[in-house]
Scaffold this active site. Structure first.
Site, PDB file in Angstrom:
ATOM      1  N   HIS A 224      13.475  -5.567  12.128  1.00 30.80           N
ATOM      2  CA  HIS A 224      12.300  -6.217  11.634  1.00 30.80           C
ATOM      3  C   HIS A 224      12.052  -6.032  10.171  1.00 30.80           C
ATOM      4  CE1 HIS A 224       7.712  -5.988  11.436  1.00 30.80           C
ATOM      5  NE2 HIS A 224       7.831  -7.155  12.074  1.00 30.80           N
ATOM      6  N   LYS A 226      12.873  -6.749   6.019  1.00 28.03           N
ATOM      7  CA  LYS A 226      12.908  -8.031   5.224  1.00 28.03           C
ATOM      8  C   LYS A 226      13.551  -7.734   3.936  1.00 28.03           C
ATOM      9  CE  LYS A 226       9.390  -9.001   8.040  1.00 28.03           C
ATOM     10  NZ  LYS A 226       8.760  -8.008   9.067  1.00 28.03           N
ATOM     11  N   ASP A 231      23.026  -9.432  -6.657  1.00 29.89           N
ATOM     12  CA  ASP A 231      23.774  -8.773  -7.779  1.00 29.89           C
ATOM     13  C   ASP A 231      23.558  -7.171  -7.882  1.00 29.89           C
ATOM     14  OD1 ASP A 231      25.201 -10.991  -8.082  1.00 29.89           O
ATOM     15  OD2 ASP A 231      23.839 -11.665 -10.069  1.00 29.89           O
ATOM     16  N   HIS A 402      -1.515 -10.243   7.560  1.00 31.25           N
ATOM     17  CA  HIS A 402      -0.138  -9.666   8.095  1.00 31.25           C
ATOM     18  C   HIS A 402       0.380  -8.534   6.871  1.00 31.25           C
ATOM     19  CE1 HIS A 402       4.070 -10.369   9.006  1.00 31.25           C
ATOM     20  NE2 HIS A 402       3.831 -10.010  10.168  1.00 31.25           N
ATOM     21  N   LYS A 404       1.454  -5.196   5.236  1.00 27.57           N
ATOM     22  CA  LYS A 404       1.406  -3.562   5.685  1.00 27.57           C
ATOM     23  C   LYS A 404       1.644  -2.851   4.542  1.00 27.57           C
ATOM     24  CE  LYS A 404       4.439  -6.591   8.514  1.00 27.57           C
ATOM     25  NZ  LYS A 404       3.775  -6.847   9.586  1.00 27.57           N
ATOM     26  N   ASP A 409      -5.160   7.701  -2.894  1.00 31.52           N
ATOM     27  CA  ASP A 409      -5.785   8.138  -4.412  1.00 31.52           C
ATOM     28  C   ASP A 409      -5.436   7.372  -5.591  1.00 31.52           C
ATOM     29  OD1 ASP A 409      -6.617  10.134  -2.893  1.00 31.52           O
ATOM     30  OD2 ASP A 409      -5.371  11.935  -3.761  1.00 31.52           O
TER      31      ASP A 409
END
Length: 484
Positions: A224, A226, A231, A402, A404, A409
């Site tokens: 899952h 991404k 480089d 969508h 996450k 604080d």
């Protein structure tokens, strides 16, 4: 007739009963999460035949151990060489961070002590909101690649975004840049002929755990993540997949709200390291961690301190859940969470309730309308105990949120691929950046306030007085959450 019945009992019912008794005993002896064990047992009892097939392909922990045992061993070898070079310097940095943020250093220390990540200093972190900001930045960075491009993605679709990236990758490969692409076989089910075209152009393309009938037992474990590394100097991580829907243009009616970051600095090495771990698994090859893939910069382009939390079904512990819990427990002022699939573990649910009970302002944004009926109603079943304790829960109504993310604080931020559910904590391969950067956290807080302006605060009394059918639907869907 009696003879037929005796034959059926002897050669069908009794053997089947023995199989079921054996399977149930196996489930109990595995000492899993009780809710998950009970869910599988109920399926076996109430859906004879079907339940056995579901358990055989998706429920057996022994198959998981067999699949990932060799990967874990190779990972351990690579990790040892990688961490020995940086372990002492990272320990010194943790002491400096503790003087700045106090106990909020604990998530960083947890990853350090578990030899999962050291602290990377001097990083420039650019916050990217939605595809409108992420893709132009990504295209520009890809165009500047000189040595290599590494991409690991859950969803890679053949649409405008996918075609643009494909064109860049083919052009870069033709110019001598080493290009490697890992795609999840299940998530990237709309990639069509792109892998074939890329391979013909000299790009290495690997499908993560291909799903076909002979390997249905692997379908439960998905990559899952991404990740993009260019480089060894520029990295991208967050929630935005390679797909047109995140552009919020006229082609898609639903507005997608998501968050990504571009990282420049030493933390890119951690993303690179995780990419190589996955590359070794999917290619079945052993790779040397060559210095050219882990270049040192002469400058420190920013002020961000970053650790990378990576976890999956091969992890010794659910590290992404643990770092979230560590930060929640250390919060003194505020916790602001945005998550699309909020089906928290008991530990997370209790931690949030304890935080608000101790005077911490806890706010949570979840979708008002999800892309999954079961997930949506499962999430709703967890809201009542949270708002009863004082957590402010908002339903995002502009579109589908969508992102996450979590900010604690106003000092540290979590941005990655991790949903607050059992699948992300234990089953999927996930990754998140834990970032200490004042400017970034201020931006995150501003974005949270903007998201609230497009959300509806749940009223405790109105929520309690919802129709019984809605509550019943939530409860039924919640029963399925251990299997999602």
């Amino acid at each position: 007739m009696e003879a037929v019945w005796a034959f059926i009992k002897t050669y069908y019912f009794i053997p089947l009963a023995l199989v079921y008794i054996g399977v149930i005993a196996t489930i109990l002896l595995e000492n899993r999460n009780p809710a998950k064990s009970l869910a599988y047992i109920l399926i076996l009892l109430f859906l004879p035949g079907i339940g056995l097939v579901v358990y055989f392909f998706f429920g057996r922990d022994m198959r998981k151990k067999k699949i990932f045992s060799r990967k874990a061993f190779k990972d351990l070898e690579l990790s040892g060489a990688y961490f020995n070079n940086y372990f002492e310097a990272s320990g010194t940095q943790l002491l400096k961070m503790e003087q700045q943020i106090g106990d909020l250093v604990q998530p960083f220390r947890l990853l350090y002590q578990q030899r999962q990540s050291f602290v990377h200093t001097g990083n420039k972190v650019t916050l990217l909101t939605n595809g409108e900001e992420k893709f132009p930045a990504l295209f520009e960075a890809l165009e500047k690649a000189k040595h290599h491009i590494h991409i690991e993605y859950y969803i890679f679709s053949r649409d405008d975004v996918g075609e643009r990236i494909t064109e860049i990758l083919l052009r870069k490969a033709a110019a001598g840049v080493k290009v490697r692409l890992i795609i999840d076989d299940s998530g990237s089910n709309r990639i069509k002929d792109i892998p074939k075209r890329l391979r013909m152009g000299g790009v290495e393309v690997y499908r993560f755990m291909p799903v076909h009938f002979a390997s249905l037992s692997q379908a439960n474990y998905r990559d899952h993540r991404k990740i993009v590394v260019i480089d060894g100097l520029v990295g991208f991580v967050g929630g935005i997949n390679m797909d047109d829907r995140y552009l919020n243009n006229q082609k898609h009616s639903l507005y997608w709200r998501d968050t990504h970051v571009m990282i420049e600095g030493s933390a890119v090495k951690a993303l690179q390291f995780q990419f190589f771990l996955c590359l070794g698994f999917v290619s079945k090859q052993q790779y040397e961690l060559e210095p050219v893939y882990f270049p040192d910069r002469e400058d420190e382009p920013g002020e961000g301190n970053i650790s990378i939390a990576a976890s999956g079904p091969d992890s010794a512990y659910p590290y992404n859940m643990e770092v979230l819990l560590s930060a929640i427990h250390q919060a003194k002022k505020s916790i602001r969470i945005v998550n699309p699939y909020f089906i928290p573990s008991d530990q997370v649910l209790t931690a949030l309730q304890m935080a608000v009970a101790a005077g911490v302002e806890v706010e949570l944004i979840i979708p008002g309308k999800s892309d999954s009926f079961i997930v949506q109603h499962s999430s709703f079943s967890y809201i009542s105990p949270l708002i009863a304790r004082g957590v402010k829960v908002y339903l995002y109504e502009k579109g589908f949120v969508h992102a996450k993310t979590m900010v604690v604080d106003g000092e540290i931020a979590f941005i990655g691929t991790v949903n607050m559910d059992i699948r992300s904590f234990y089953i999927n391969f996930e990754i998140a950046a834990i970032i200490q950067d004042k400017a970034l956290c201020r931006q995150m807080m501003q974005h949270f306030a903007d998201d609230i302006s497009h959300s509806r605060l749940i009223d405790a009394e109105a929520w309690a007085n919802r129709p019984r059918l809605h509550k019943f639907t939530d409860s039924v869907c919640r029963l399925l959450t251990p299997l999602l």
